[in-house]
Design an enzyme around this catalytic site. Sequence first.
Site, short mmCIF file in Angstrom:
data_model
loop_
_atom_site.label_atom_id
_atom_site.label_comp_id
_atom_site.label_asym_id
_atom_site.label_seq_id
_atom_site.Cartn_x
_atom_site.Cartn_y
_atom_site.Cartn_z
CE LYS A 111 -60.67 57.19 -75.88
NZ LYS A 111 -61.02 56.80 -74.52
CG LEU A 136 -67.69 64.28 -82.06
CD1 LEU A 136 -67.32 62.82 -82.03
CD2 LEU A 136 -67.42 64.95 -80.74
CD GLU A 137 -62.44 71.01 -85.86
OE1 GLU A 137 -61.46 71.11 -86.60
OE2 GLU A 137 -62.45 71.43 -84.70
CE1 TYR A 170 -78.07 75.38 -77.91
CE2 TYR A 170 -79.68 73.75 -78.60
CZ TYR A 170 -78.65 74.61 -78.90
OH TYR A 170 -78.21 74.72 -80.20
#
Length: 187
Positions: A111, A136-137, A170
Amino acid sequence: MAIKSDHWIKEMAKKENMISPFEPNQIKELSGNKVISYGTSSYGYDVRCSSRFKVFTNINSAVVDPKNFDKDSFFDFEGETCIIPPNSFALASTIEYFKIPRSVLTICLGKSTYARCGIIVNVTPLEPEWEGHVTLEFSNTTPLPAKIYANEGVAQMIFFESDSICEVSYKDRGGKYQKQTGVTLPK
Protein backbone atom coordinates in the site's frame (compact mmCIF):
# COMPACT_ATOMS: atom_id res chain seq x y z
CA MET A 1 -6.05 -12.38 -19.12
CA ALA A 2 -8.06 -9.65 -17.43
CA ILE A 3 -7.90 -7.89 -14.07
CA LYS A 4 -10.97 -8.67 -11.96
CA SER A 5 -13.35 -6.04 -10.56
CA ASP A 6 -14.97 -5.53 -7.18
CA HIS A 7 -18.11 -7.26 -8.45
CA TRP A 8 -16.16 -10.43 -9.35
CA ILE A 9 -14.20 -10.37 -6.04
CA LYS A 10 -17.44 -10.16 -4.04
CA GLU A 11 -19.03 -12.95 -6.08
CA MET A 12 -16.01 -15.26 -5.66
CA ALA A 13 -15.73 -14.53 -1.93
CA LYS A 14 -19.38 -15.49 -1.50
CA LYS A 15 -19.61 -18.40 -3.97
CA GLU A 16 -16.11 -19.94 -3.66
CA ASN A 17 -15.04 -18.72 -0.18
CA MET A 18 -11.98 -17.22 -1.94
CA ILE A 19 -11.27 -14.78 0.93
CA SER A 20 -12.15 -15.44 4.55
CA PRO A 21 -12.95 -13.41 6.57
CA PHE A 22 -14.20 -11.16 3.79
CA GLU A 23 -15.01 -7.45 3.92
CA PRO A 24 -17.20 -6.41 0.94
CA ASN A 25 -16.58 -2.67 1.47
CA GLN A 26 -13.52 -0.47 1.85
CA ILE A 27 -13.14 0.19 5.60
CA LYS A 28 -11.38 3.47 6.47
CA GLU A 29 -12.71 4.06 9.96
CA LEU A 30 -13.63 1.88 12.95
CA SER A 31 -15.48 3.19 15.99
CA GLY A 32 -14.68 6.77 14.99
CA ASN A 33 -10.93 6.08 14.57
CA LYS A 34 -9.16 6.30 11.22
CA VAL A 35 -7.49 3.08 10.04
CA ILE A 36 -5.30 2.22 7.09
CA SER A 37 -7.96 1.02 4.67
CA TYR A 38 -8.79 -2.63 4.03
CA GLY A 39 -11.49 -4.60 2.23
CA THR A 40 -12.74 -4.61 -1.34
CA SER A 41 -11.56 -1.85 -3.67
CA SER A 42 -12.38 -1.19 -7.33
CA TYR A 43 -9.96 -3.79 -8.74
CA GLY A 44 -8.46 -5.49 -5.72
CA TYR A 45 -8.71 -6.48 -2.10
CA ASP A 46 -6.74 -4.76 0.67
CA VAL A 47 -5.60 -7.32 3.25
CA ARG A 48 -4.95 -6.84 6.94
CA CYS A 49 -1.92 -7.88 8.94
CA SER A 50 -2.34 -10.16 11.96
CA SER A 51 -0.98 -9.17 15.38
CA ARG A 52 1.74 -11.87 15.41
CA PHE A 53 5.12 -10.81 14.05
CA LYS A 54 8.57 -12.27 13.58
CA VAL A 55 11.11 -9.46 13.73
CA PHE A 56 14.58 -9.98 12.27
CA THR A 57 17.48 -9.71 14.68
CA ASN A 58 21.18 -10.10 14.09
CA ILE A 59 22.20 -10.81 17.69
CA ASN A 60 23.37 -14.30 16.68
CA SER A 61 25.35 -13.01 13.65
CA ALA A 62 23.66 -15.61 11.47
CA VAL A 63 23.89 -15.72 7.69
CA VAL A 64 20.51 -15.45 5.98
CA ASP A 65 20.31 -18.62 3.86
CA PRO A 66 16.98 -19.51 2.18
CA LYS A 67 18.08 -23.18 1.87
CA ASN A 68 19.10 -23.47 5.52
CA PHE A 69 17.21 -20.77 7.36
CA ASP A 70 18.06 -20.22 11.03
CA LYS A 71 14.79 -19.58 12.86
CA ASP A 72 16.80 -17.94 15.67
CA SER A 73 17.28 -14.98 13.32
CA PHE A 74 13.85 -13.77 14.44
CA PHE A 75 12.17 -13.03 17.73
CA ASP A 76 8.42 -13.45 18.12
CA PHE A 77 6.29 -10.46 19.02
CA GLU A 78 2.55 -10.02 19.44
CA GLY A 79 0.79 -6.67 19.62
CA GLU A 80 -1.41 -4.08 17.93
CA THR A 81 1.69 -2.38 16.51
CA CYS A 82 5.14 -3.68 15.66
CA ILE A 83 8.27 -1.55 15.56
CA ILE A 84 10.73 -2.66 12.87
CA PRO A 85 14.32 -1.64 13.59
CA PRO A 86 16.13 0.58 11.05
CA ASN A 87 17.29 -1.24 7.91
CA SER A 88 15.64 -4.45 9.10
CA PHE A 89 12.47 -6.39 8.39
CA ALA A 90 9.61 -8.30 9.97
CA LEU A 91 7.29 -11.08 8.89
CA ALA A 92 3.57 -11.29 9.59
CA SER A 93 0.62 -13.05 8.03
CA THR A 94 -2.65 -11.85 6.64
CA ILE A 95 -5.78 -12.16 8.74
CA GLU A 96 -7.49 -13.32 5.55
CA TYR A 97 -7.22 -16.92 4.35
CA PHE A 98 -7.19 -17.30 0.55
CA LYS A 99 -8.37 -20.07 -1.78
CA ILE A 100 -7.20 -19.07 -5.24
CA PRO A 101 -9.22 -20.52 -8.16
CA ARG A 102 -7.40 -22.64 -10.76
CA SER A 103 -7.80 -20.00 -13.50
CA VAL A 104 -6.54 -17.09 -11.34
CA LEU A 105 -3.15 -15.59 -10.53
CA THR A 106 -3.06 -13.10 -7.67
CA ILE A 107 -0.37 -10.47 -7.16
CA CYS A 108 0.31 -8.75 -3.83
CA LEU A 109 1.34 -5.09 -3.90
CA GLY A 110 2.28 -2.86 -0.98
CA LYS A 111 0.00 0.00 0.00
CA SER A 112 1.22 3.50 -0.83
CA THR A 113 0.67 4.69 2.77
CA TYR A 114 3.51 2.42 3.93
CA ALA A 115 5.65 2.89 0.79
CA ARG A 116 5.62 6.67 1.36
CA CYS A 117 7.16 5.99 4.78
CA GLY A 118 9.94 3.78 3.41
CA ILE A 119 8.22 0.55 4.44
CA ILE A 120 8.12 -1.91 1.57
CA VAL A 121 5.82 -4.95 1.43
CA ASN A 122 7.28 -7.78 -0.62
CA VAL A 123 5.41 -8.55 -3.85
CA THR A 124 4.20 -12.14 -3.63
CA PRO A 125 2.25 -14.07 -6.29
CA LEU A 126 -0.53 -16.37 -5.13
CA GLU A 127 -0.54 -19.13 -7.72
CA PRO A 128 -3.56 -21.01 -9.11
CA GLU A 129 -5.10 -23.31 -6.47
CA TRP A 130 -2.82 -22.05 -3.70
CA GLU A 131 -4.53 -21.62 -0.35
CA GLY A 132 -3.53 -20.31 3.06
CA HIS A 133 -2.65 -17.19 4.99
CA VAL A 134 -0.18 -15.04 3.09
CA THR A 135 3.17 -14.51 4.82
CA LEU A 136 4.11 -10.86 4.31
CA GLU A 137 7.56 -9.33 4.58
CA PHE A 138 7.90 -5.70 5.67
CA SER A 139 11.27 -4.08 4.93
CA ASN A 140 12.13 -0.92 6.78
CA THR A 141 14.40 0.88 4.33
CA THR A 142 14.82 3.91 6.58
CA PRO A 143 17.50 4.70 9.19
CA LEU A 144 14.67 5.14 11.74
CA PRO A 145 12.39 2.65 13.54
CA ALA A 146 9.16 2.04 11.57
CA LYS A 147 5.68 1.10 12.82
CA ILE A 148 3.31 -1.48 11.33
CA TYR A 149 -0.34 -1.58 12.46
CA ALA A 150 -1.98 -4.95 13.08
CA ASN A 151 -5.62 -5.46 12.02
CA GLU A 152 -5.35 -2.68 9.42
CA GLY A 153 -4.63 -2.62 5.69
CA VAL A 154 -1.05 -3.42 4.63
CA ALA A 155 -1.18 -4.68 1.04
CA GLN A 156 -3.51 -5.07 -1.92
CA MET A 157 -4.26 -8.29 -3.79
CA ILE A 158 -4.91 -7.94 -7.52
CA PHE A 159 -6.66 -10.85 -9.28
CA PHE A 160 -6.00 -11.83 -12.89
CA GLU A 161 -8.10 -14.50 -14.59
CA SER A 162 -6.64 -16.41 -17.53
CA ASP A 163 -8.55 -17.31 -20.70
CA SER A 164 -7.40 -20.92 -20.23
CA ILE A 165 -6.87 -23.23 -17.27
CA CYS A 166 -3.27 -24.00 -16.34
CA GLU A 167 -1.97 -27.52 -16.97
CA VAL A 168 -0.40 -27.85 -13.49
CA SER A 169 -1.53 -25.79 -10.49
CA TYR A 170 0.29 -25.11 -7.22
CA LYS A 171 -1.91 -27.73 -5.56
CA ASP A 172 -1.17 -30.31 -8.32
CA ARG A 173 2.58 -30.02 -7.82
CA GLY A 174 2.28 -30.21 -4.02
CA GLY A 175 3.70 -26.74 -3.33
CA LYS A 176 5.53 -26.51 0.00
CA TYR A 177 3.52 -23.53 1.27
CA GLN A 178 0.08 -25.03 0.54
CA LYS A 179 -2.46 -24.41 3.35
CA GLN A 180 0.02 -22.47 5.48
CA THR A 181 -1.34 -20.77 8.57
CA GLY A 182 0.26 -17.92 10.47
CA VAL A 183 3.77 -16.74 9.66
CA THR A 184 5.63 -19.40 7.69
CA LEU A 185 9.42 -19.23 7.48
CA PRO A 186 11.36 -20.31 4.35
CA LYS A 187 11.30 -24.05 3.73
